[in-house]
Design an enzyme around this catalytic site. Structure first.
Site, PDB file in Angstrom:
ATOM      1  CB  CYS A 155      -0.928   0.012   1.220  1.00 32.58           C
ATOM      2  SG  CYS A 155      -2.260  -1.176   1.070  1.00 32.58           S
TER       3      CYS A 155
ATOM      4  CB  CYS B 274      -4.267  -0.868  -1.274  1.00 33.23           C
ATOM      5  SG  CYS B 274      -2.680  -1.489  -0.722  1.00 33.23           S
TER       6      CYS B 274
END
Lengths: 305, 242
Positions: free
Chosen positions: A121, A202
């Site tokens: 992420c 993400c």
């Protein structure tokens, strides 16, 4: 006397006729042999379709395999379970012996599955019209990953490939340009890989755009504008940071307040992403300053905010 | 058995792949090379031998097969700042460091060694410099450094780390022991030294002082035209990135 002359002339004519016949036979034989011998040699190239772009990279297999092993061994040992031979075979099967204008996403599905891997992420870095700069940045700052820093992108970067129905099934002479046909092996590959790269993102994602391009920093026709922004998952991605980079010394065609950027922001906001736009994001600008050290925009880091 | 890491997995595929990557994509100007032959020459330098008995000249055939012109004015020597150099050289487009030549490119960041009385590579462990000097990897880089220096011409650049412990110009070191002795005076017009400190690092060394002064004196005595700059701006920007 007249009889002797007559038979001598007949003999002469016979010899002449036989001579001509032999010559003709030899000629026919030579032609037949020549066509048989050259038939094999000419078989390959003239039957292959001809296109306008450069052909398949020579030694494609060695390059792809080497890059795959290099990536999983030397650079990302956590991907050690990837099977590079299988990955190469799945790439080859996607295009070999096929008409290079008929490639579909399904052709690349096995490759995509074998070679994809999760992206941490907050590290995804998208880009449009900033290829050189963005990759220099990720080489010096390993906190961000562009598509070309993932296994799939790393293997395919700057490489080209396409097939042909005739043997040997790979066209090393030429490959279709996008304007010749859209469903060509390269375009379909990069569209699919870009889509998957966006889907895997993400947290906070970044995008580096070019504020010195006349046609506008954000274009709906680019891969970023047509595929990537629409495949970001709102359940996984929270924020989009735009880095709008202008060339040192201009032109300053667009900034964060520009029209195309406003359009991009509204598209993203509609999909519930938070947006932050920054003009000339300093860490990237420093990289530009390496080659323009005396420009007024290039003050050393100790002075800047 | 040995204290160092073993041979990099899939070494053959990586070396051959990098060779083709270089001649087809990175620098096609070097022309056609036989990458399988190059791999064989590379391997034969160290397999079937005591891994502590490998000498630079064992790589001679490998070097002969991978050698290519280094463009004048593009050579970039360095000590204690590899990542910085890679950023600065921009993969050979601005400068061509030893890692941007074909012979350096195929070996960069890899590890390898063989074993006596066996044609296999040792994937378990390899000797370190402290265990023995004449190991496969160090001898490779010595040979690569010698070759790189011998084929450098025009203005040559040297990038040193002014914050390095022990001095910006390390002795012993690759530059001191293998590169300087192999610089060709008749082909080199000038040597430009850049001493760059780490951002917020100590300014342990700079032009005209300590080890850098030793280097400048040595090069001038050898007859080279030498200039030296502290914290060369272009490179400073790269350091600010971290």
């Amino acid at each position: 006397m007249p009889l002797q002359q007559g038979s001598a002339r007949v003999r002469q004519r016979t010899v002449l006729l036989v001579g001509i016949a032999v010559l003709l036979a030899a000629l026919v034989l030579a032609v037949v042999l020549a066509s048989l011998l050259t038939h094999g040699r000419h078989e390959v190239s003239p039957k292959m379709l001809k296109w306008k772009d450069r052909g398949t990279t020579k030694n494609l297999q060695e390059v792809i395999l080497g890059r795959c092993y290099n990536y999983i061994t030397a650079q990302h040992p956590e991907l050690g379970d990837k099977d590079c031979l299988k990955i190469w075979e799945s790439l080859k099967d996607a295009f070999i012996y096929k008409n290079p204008c008929n490639i579909t996403p399904e052709d690349y599905q096995p490759l995509m599955e074998l070679a994809s891997h999760p992206i941490p992420c907050n590290k995804s870095l998208f880009w449009s019209k900033t290829g050189d700069l963005v990759h220099r940045y990720t080489k010096s700052n390993q906190n961000f990953l562009t598509l070309e820093d993932t296994l799939l992108g790393y293997m395919a970067d700057r490489v080209s490939w396409c097939g042909d129905p005739s043997a040997p099934g790979i066209n090393y002479e030429s490959c279709p340009k996008r304007n010749e046909c859209e469903s060509n092996p390269g375009s379909v590959f990069w569209k699919m890989a870009s889509k998957m790269f966006a889907e895997a993102a993400c947290g906070v994602v970044q995008v580096m755009l070019n504020g010195s391009v006349e046609a506008g920093a954000f274009r709906s026709s680019s891969i970023f504008g047509s595929i990537e922004i629409f495949n970001l998952d709102p359940d996984k991605v929270t924020e989009v940071h735009i880095w709008l980079m202008q060339n040192i010394g201009g032109p300053q065609s667009e900034s964060c307040s520009g029209q195309s950027i406003q359009r991009l922001i509204s598209i993203l906001e509609e999909r519930n992403f938070r947006i932050i736009c920054e003009d000339n994001y300093r860490p990237v600008q420093l990289l530009q300053c390496v080659h323009n050290p005396d420009h007024t925009d290039c003050r050393l880091c100790t002075n800047s905010s | 058995k040995w204290k160092g890491e073993g041979t990099t997995q899939n070494l053959e595929s990586i070396v051959i792949g990098r060779c083709y990557d270089y001649i087809r994509i990175v620098n096609p100007a070097v022309g056609e090379k036989n990458c399988s032959q190059i791999w064989e020459a590379f391997k034969n330098a160290f397999i079937n031998k005591d891994p502590c008995s490998i000498l630079p000249k064992d790589y001679e055939l490998f070097i002969n097969l991978t050698l290519h012109t280094i463009p004048p004015n593009k050579s970039l020597f360095w000590e204690n700042n590899q990542l910085l150099v890679n950023s600065f050289a921009a993969r050979g487009r601005r400068y061509m460091s030893v890692g941007d030549t074909l012979f350096g490119f195929v070996g960069d960041f890899l590890n390898w060694c063989g074993q006596a009385d066996s044609p296999g590579l040792d994937y378990e462990s390899c000797p370190t410099m402290t265990e023995c000097e004449n190991n496969a990897v160090d001898s490779f880089w010595r040979m690569a450094s010698i070759t790189y220096a011998q084929h450098s011409s025009g203005v040559i650049q040297v990038l040193l780390n002014g914050s390095a412990e022990g001095g910006a110009y390390p002795q012993p070191g690759f530059f001191a022991d293998y590169e300087i002795p192999n610089l060709q005076k008749d082909k080199i017009s000038q040597i430009v030294i850049w001493v760059v400190d780490d951002i917020e690092g100590p300014d342990a060394d700079s032009c005209g002082t300590n080890s850098v002064k030793t280097l400048e004196t040595r090069l001038k005595t050898l007859g080279f035209d030498v200039t030296c700059t502290d914290n060369y701006k272009s490179v400073m920007f790269l350091l600010c990135l971290d």
